[in-house]
Design an enzyme around this catalytic site. Sequence first.
Site, PDB file in Angstrom:
ATOM      1  N   GLU A 206      -4.223   3.615  -3.397  1.00  0.00           N
ATOM      2  CA  GLU A 206      -3.145   4.610  -3.715  1.00  0.00           C
ATOM      3  C   GLU A 206      -2.349   4.474  -4.027  1.00  0.00           C
ATOM      4  O   GLU A 206      -1.291   4.997  -4.937  1.00  0.00           O
ATOM      5  CB  GLU A 206      -3.355   5.284  -2.327  1.00  0.00           C
ATOM      6  CG  GLU A 206      -2.928   7.062  -2.089  1.00  0.00           C
ATOM      7  CD  GLU A 206      -1.357   6.601  -1.882  1.00  0.00           C
ATOM      8  OE1 GLU A 206      -0.709   8.080  -2.271  1.00  0.00           O
ATOM      9  OE2 GLU A 206      -0.705   5.519  -1.679  1.00  0.00           O
ATOM     10  N   GLU A 207      -1.656   3.142  -3.400  1.00  0.00           N
ATOM     11  CA  GLU A 207       0.069   3.015  -3.377  1.00  0.00           C
ATOM     12  C   GLU A 207      -0.413   2.613  -5.377  1.00  0.00           C
ATOM     13  O   GLU A 207       1.716   2.419  -5.483  1.00  0.00           O
ATOM     14  CB  GLU A 207      -0.019   2.035  -2.887  1.00  0.00           C
ATOM     15  CG  GLU A 207       0.307   1.961  -1.145  1.00  0.00           C
ATOM     16  CD  GLU A 207       1.393   3.240  -0.700  1.00  0.00           C
ATOM     17  OE1 GLU A 207       1.875   3.533  -1.668  1.00  0.00           O
ATOM     18  OE2 GLU A 207       0.907   2.967   0.290  1.00  0.00           O
TER      19      GLU A 207
END
Length: 261
Positions: A206-207
């Site tokens: 996600e990051e």
Amino acid sequence: SAKEFFQSILETPSPSGYEQPVQDIVRSYVGDFADQITTDLHGNVIACCNPDAPLRVMFAGHADQIGLLVTYINDQGFIYTNTIGGWDPQQLIGQRMTIYTSDGPVPAVIARKPIHLLDQDERKQVVKTKDMWLDIGAKDKEEAAEAVHIGDPVTLELGYQEMRNGLANSPGMDDKTGLWVCMEALRRAKDRGLNVALYAVATVQEEIGLRGATTSAYGVNPQVGIAVDVTHATDCPTIDKNQEGDIKLGGGPVVYRGPNM
Ligand SMILES: [Zn+2]
């Protein structure tokens, strides 16, 4: 227990792209109640209850956390890194870190030129990651390169610390809290009886661009999807409620309506 599960995912490293250790814990915990557990090619762990119902609802929480990646070891044995995900570099100064090598974790500290030695101009500047290095205590390049390899991932030293009033702090609360909420919601919903197929997904990467949520959504193909992540409380100093709204710690979830955030 649910709390032990929470603590163990917080104490297990998962910089983006290196989520396998946390995903192992997720698989083992949901194994007690999920009707179906799959891991897709990307590394997303997908737990489902009542999979044969026609309406599919998906909860997504990301398993990964921000970190660093070893890129260079200089002649003195100091280690330089790139970032994994978005850091505020100011937060890194002086932190204890852990480098995950093929031979196990190596402790390190992040150093930079001390404030006493900064000139007037340097003191006014915001520190950049290129001005910081990791020190593992090695005496030279040879010793450092024996312990650590280019490409090894790094996180803050992990650790769960309880505070007053049922609060706790830990690196990686973003988004192991959201991951925990998704899995716990699945467990509790199953107990109460489900009329939909409920998927709780521990997503990867996600990051670095919401990647696992995208790939897993193609796999699950839900009619309804809810992403669970952290947000900013505004009941603390220096935050303007006119701009950020009125968000109280412990006041329940913040819900965005539709895709608008
Ligand atoms: Zn997040």
